[in-house]
Design a protein around this motif. Structure first.
Motif, PDB file in Angstrom:
ATOM      1  N   SER A  10      32.137  42.311  34.719  1.00 23.83           N
ATOM      2  CA  SER A  10      32.234  43.614  35.370  1.00 23.83           C
ATOM      3  C   SER A  10      33.540  43.762  36.144  1.00 23.83           C
ATOM      4  O   SER A  10      34.022  44.870  36.346  1.00 23.83           O
ATOM      5  N   GLU A  11      34.108  42.637  36.565  1.00 27.37           N
ATOM      6  CA  GLU A  11      35.304  42.736  37.410  1.00 27.37           C
ATOM      7  C   GLU A  11      36.188  41.509  37.233  1.00 27.37           C
ATOM      8  O   GLU A  11      35.699  40.391  37.094  1.00 27.37           O
ATOM      9  N   ILE A  12      37.494  41.752  37.244  1.00 29.14           N
ATOM     10  CA  ILE A  12      38.466  40.650  37.218  1.00 29.14           C
ATOM     11  C   ILE A  12      39.181  40.653  38.558  1.00 29.14           C
ATOM     12  O   ILE A  12      39.713  41.691  38.980  1.00 29.14           O
ATOM     13  N   LEU A  13      39.189  39.505  39.213  1.00 32.84           N
ATOM     14  CA  LEU A  13      39.838  39.401  40.515  1.00 32.84           C
ATOM     15  C   LEU A  13      41.121  38.587  40.368  1.00 32.84           C
ATOM     16  O   LEU A  13      41.081  37.418  39.970  1.00 32.84           O
TER      17      LEU A  13
ATOM     18  N   VAL B 106      44.712  35.256  37.522  1.00 32.93           N
ATOM     19  CA  VAL B 106      43.297  35.631  37.531  1.00 32.93           C
ATOM     20  C   VAL B 106      42.543  34.503  38.234  1.00 32.93           C
ATOM     21  O   VAL B 106      42.571  33.355  37.805  1.00 32.93           O
ATOM     22  N   LYS B 107      41.878  34.870  39.329  1.00 30.84           N
ATOM     23  CA  LYS B 107      41.226  33.860  40.172  1.00 30.84           C
ATOM     24  C   LYS B 107      39.739  33.770  39.893  1.00 30.84           C
ATOM     25  O   LYS B 107      39.143  32.714  40.012  1.00 30.84           O
ATOM     26  N   ASP B 108      39.134  34.929  39.573  1.00 33.06           N
ATOM     27  CA  ASP B 108      37.685  34.918  39.405  1.00 33.06           C
ATOM     28  C   ASP B 108      37.232  36.089  38.527  1.00 33.06           C
ATOM     29  O   ASP B 108      37.968  37.056  38.343  1.00 33.06           O
ATOM     30  N   LEU B 109      36.016  35.963  38.023  1.00 30.66           N
ATOM     31  CA  LEU B 109      35.439  37.005  37.167  1.00 30.66           C
ATOM     32  C   LEU B 109      34.020  37.270  37.662  1.00 30.66           C
ATOM     33  O   LEU B 109      33.277  36.315  37.922  1.00 30.66           O
ATOM     34  N   SER B 110      33.657  38.547  37.822  1.00 36.13           N
ATOM     35  CA  SER B 110      32.277  38.859  38.234  1.00 36.13           C
ATOM     36  C   SER B 110      31.472  39.257  37.002  1.00 36.13           C
ATOM     37  O   SER B 110      32.004  39.860  36.061  1.00 36.13           O
TER      38      SER B 110
ATOM     39  N   LYS C 283      41.817  44.050  42.001  1.00 42.14           N
ATOM     40  CA  LYS C 283      40.552  43.975  41.263  1.00 42.14           C
ATOM     41  C   LYS C 283      40.623  44.951  40.104  1.00 42.14           C
ATOM     42  O   LYS C 283      41.090  46.075  40.284  1.00 42.14           O
ATOM     43  N   LEU C 284      40.168  44.536  38.930  1.00 43.81           N
ATOM     44  CA  LEU C 284      40.183  45.426  37.767  1.00 43.81           C
ATOM     45  C   LEU C 284      38.790  45.489  37.157  1.00 43.81           C
ATOM     46  O   LEU C 284      38.052  44.496  37.186  1.00 43.81           O
ATOM     47  N   LYS C 285      38.429  46.660  36.621  1.00 46.40           N
ATOM     48  CA  LYS C 285      37.099  46.818  36.013  1.00 46.40           C
ATOM     49  C   LYS C 285      37.272  47.291  34.567  1.00 46.40           C
ATOM     50  O   LYS C 285      37.085  48.474  34.273  1.00 46.40           O
ATOM     51  N   PRO C 286      37.671  46.386  33.665  1.00 49.66           N
ATOM     52  CA  PRO C 286      37.943  46.806  32.284  1.00 49.66           C
ATOM     53  C   PRO C 286      36.665  46.966  31.459  1.00 49.66           C
ATOM     54  O   PRO C 286      35.607  46.471  31.837  1.00 49.66           O
TER      55      PRO C 286
ATOM     56  N   MET D   9      36.490  54.156  19.485  1.00 45.79           N
ATOM     57  CA  MET D   9      36.501  54.619  20.869  1.00 45.79           C
ATOM     58  C   MET D   9      37.597  53.911  21.668  1.00 45.79           C
ATOM     59  O   MET D   9      37.749  52.693  21.568  1.00 45.79           O
ATOM     60  N   LYS D  10      38.362  54.689  22.418  1.00 47.56           N
ATOM     61  CA  LYS D  10      39.447  54.133  23.219  1.00 47.56           C
ATOM     62  C   LYS D  10      38.865  53.327  24.389  1.00 47.56           C
ATOM     63  O   LYS D  10      37.978  53.813  25.095  1.00 47.56           O
ATOM     64  N   LYS D  11      39.360  52.097  24.570  1.00 48.94           N
ATOM     65  CA  LYS D  11      38.811  51.251  25.634  1.00 48.94           C
ATOM     66  C   LYS D  11      39.913  50.752  26.557  1.00 48.94           C
ATOM     67  O   LYS D  11      41.069  50.656  26.140  1.00 48.94           O
ATOM     68  N   GLU D  12      39.508  50.395  27.779  1.00 45.88           N
ATOM     69  CA  GLU D  12      40.449  49.721  28.692  1.00 45.88           C
ATOM     70  C   GLU D  12      40.287  48.225  28.488  1.00 45.88           C
ATOM     71  O   GLU D  12      39.202  47.684  28.707  1.00 45.88           O
ATOM     72  N   VAL D  13      41.368  47.590  28.037  1.00 44.08           N
ATOM     73  CA  VAL D  13      41.286  46.166  27.692  1.00 44.08           C
ATOM     74  C   VAL D  13      42.226  45.375  28.585  1.00 44.08           C
ATOM     75  O   VAL D  13      43.411  45.712  28.697  1.00 44.08           O
ATOM     76  N   VAL D  14      41.709  44.328  29.210  1.00 41.55           N
ATOM     77  CA  VAL D  14      42.567  43.429  29.990  1.00 41.55           C
ATOM     78  C   VAL D  14      42.697  42.112  29.234  1.00 41.55           C
ATOM     79  O   VAL D  14      41.693  41.504  28.833  1.00 41.55           O
ATOM     80  N   ILE D  15      43.948  41.694  29.035  1.00 42.71           N
ATOM     81  CA  ILE D  15      44.216  40.423  28.355  1.00 42.71           C
ATOM     82  C   ILE D  15      44.669  39.419  29.409  1.00 42.71           C
ATOM     83  O   ILE D  15      45.641  39.673  30.133  1.00 42.71           O
ATOM     84  N   ILE D  16      43.975  38.297  29.503  1.00 46.25           N
ATOM     85  CA  ILE D  16      44.386  37.257  30.455  1.00 46.25           C
ATOM     86  C   ILE D  16      45.256  36.266  29.692  1.00 46.25           C
ATOM     87  O   ILE D  16      44.775  35.549  28.809  1.00 46.25           O
ATOM     88  N   GLY D  17      46.548  36.252  30.011  1.00 52.12           N
ATOM     89  CA  GLY D  17      47.498  35.361  29.333  1.00 52.12           C
ATOM     90  C   GLY D  17      48.483  36.147  28.498  1.00 52.12           C
ATOM     91  O   GLY D  17      48.085  36.929  27.620  1.00 52.12           O
TER      92      GLY D  17
END
Ligand code: FAD
Length: 415
Positions: A233-236, A222-226, A241-244, A1-9
């Motif tokens: 649920s969220e990367i700030l 990246v300052k915070d993660l919810s 704001k991103l919701k990957p 399944m295709k996913k939205e992926v956020v890589i920090i770094g």
């Protein structure tokens, strides 16, 4: 399944993860607080290191470390400070430095290194990107019989792991490297190793990924993660704001600052190292480690790099001129024709190796979060392990069987 992926770094681990994830068809975004031109992934010695089978935490290292702590030009230094995380890391390092644990780590380290080297060769052969890669092995040059014996012991252990290693006399070294005027007693030669020019690969990979639709947010922190229902649920970031669907944490030495926000402990200390580039003819054609000085020498594309020191002194980029000078002195002592110039020393720069207590990286999902994959803690082998880690990260996120057993790399492991 295709996913939205956020890589920090966006260091070598982040970019290689992006490479394999986009090949699996995922929509990938890389966020980095820098402009992707500096740090460990740019200043490293560029070795691909199946030879490095012994983790830093090994018997004898504690005694050596204590001795070196009182020498300002030593290759390994832990700055004494009253810091709970450093104390916990040091205790875990000490517990990991037993013969039994090192024996267990050796095949694990060797296998992920060989896997990484083979993947670099596969990337090169694919023609996706064009980069300098040479398989000329690694010379461990020594000046004393004691260092020679210690190195040959490692060599013999590596032979048991299936690597090709030779014990060379001074004359044999001279024959291999006729124009470098080397001063040594002999060398242990690892045929297994390769070398590269890191900035060239990083820049090429960055451009390739952009051309394949990977989104880059650079100069953005990246300052915070919810968190919600056991998931991120969220990367700030400083700008959005991103919701990957999935998050990869590949923030190198800074990773624990973010896991702390998630209530996860991954002991990592930053191990600072320096590099000096020499853009003149040095006669050096084969990578070497100057064993007593622990200095790495790499003939890169257009220049020779000298790199060294492991300074556990927190997260900072302060250049200590005494340590830069120690690298330069070691270079002149092993290569008799070579005198590094003041302008070359002035241009020295540093990077932070993310060091775990047991010398194995963290690769995998912590049990606390379903959509977080941690990929950090590669210490002295991060360049070598970029592709193997990236491939494993993409297999985890694509719900595939992983190419290697991930248990030794589990981020939840205790020391
Ligand atoms: C002098 C030296 C020589 C070395 N030689 C070798 C070698 O020969 N062979 C080898 O295999 N390894 C070598 N290494 C080790 C290797 O360079 C590292 O292990 C590797 O580069 C680590 O890569 P990384 O991607 O994990 O971390 P990094 O390269 O540090 O990348 C992490 C990135 O995350 C970003 N970041 C951090 N926090 C945030 C945030 N909150 N928001 C957004 N971005 C963030 C940072 O800006 C950084 O760009 C050497 C290291 C040094 C210093």
């Amino acid at each position: 399944m295709k996913k939205e992926v956020v890589i920090i770094g966006g260091g070598i681990i982040g970019l290689c993860s992006a490479y394999y994830l986009q090949k699996e068809g995922h929509q990938v975004t890389v966020i980095d607080k820098s402009d992707l031109s500096k740090g460990a992934s740019f200043v490293n010695a560029g070795y691909i290191t199946p030879s490095h089978i012994i983790p830093l935490a090994s018997p004898g290292m504690i005694t050596k470390g204590i001795k070196w702590m009182f020498n300002s030009s030593s290759p390994f230094y832990v700055k004494p400070r009253l810091d709970k995380e450093l104390l916990q890391w040091s205790w875990a390092f000490k517990k990991s430095a037993s013969s039994k644990k090192v024996e267990r780590a050796i095949p694990v380290i060797k296998n992920i290194n060989v896997f990484g080297r083979d993947l670099y060769e596969e990337i090169k052969a694919s023609g996706d990107i064009n980069f300098h890669y040479e398989r000329k092995g690694l010379l461990m040059l020594y000046k004393t019989d004691k260092a020679g014996e210690e190195e040959w012991n490692v060599g013999q252990r590596a032979i048991k792991e299936g690597l090709a290693v030779k014990n060379l006399s001074f004359e044999e070294v001279k024959k291999m490297e006729p124009n470098a005027n080397i001063d040594c007693k002999g060398a242990v030669y690892f045929d297994s190793d390769a070398h590269m020019t890191p900035k060239e690969f990083m820049d090429e990979m960055h451009s390739y990924l952009k051309s394949k639709g990977v989104t880059f947010y650079i100069n953005e922190e990246v300052k915070d993660l919810s968190i919600s229902e056991g998931k991120i649920s969220e990367i700030l970031t400083s700008k959005r704001k991103l919701k990957p669907d999935e998050v990869v944490l590949a923030a190198g030495s800074w990773s624990p600052l973010l896991t702390k926000k998630l209530g996860i402990k991954i002991p990592v200390q930053a191990g600072k190292g320096y590099r000096i580039n020499v853009e003149r003819e040095t006669g050096i054609t084969i990578p070497a480690i100057l064993v007593e000085a622990k200095v790495a020498v790499t003939p890169m594309n257009g220049f020779t790099r000298f790199a060294g020191t492991m300074e556990i002194a927190g997260i900072n980029d302060i250049i200590n001129p005494v340590r830069v000078k120690a690298i330069s002195n070691a270079a002149s002592s092993y290569y008799k024709n070579l005198k590094l110039q003041q302008n070359e020393l002035n241009d020295a720069t540093c990077g932070l190796r993310p060091c775990t207590p047991d010398g194995l990286p963290y690769i995998g999902k912590p049990s606390k979060y379903k959509n977080l994959t941690i990929a950090t803690g590669h210490a002295m082998m991060g360049w070598s392990l970029g592709p193997s880690t990236g491939k494993l990260v993409s297999e985890i996120i694509s719900d595939k069987k992983t190419s290697l057993d991930l248990q030794p790399f589990h981020p939840d492991r205790k020391f």
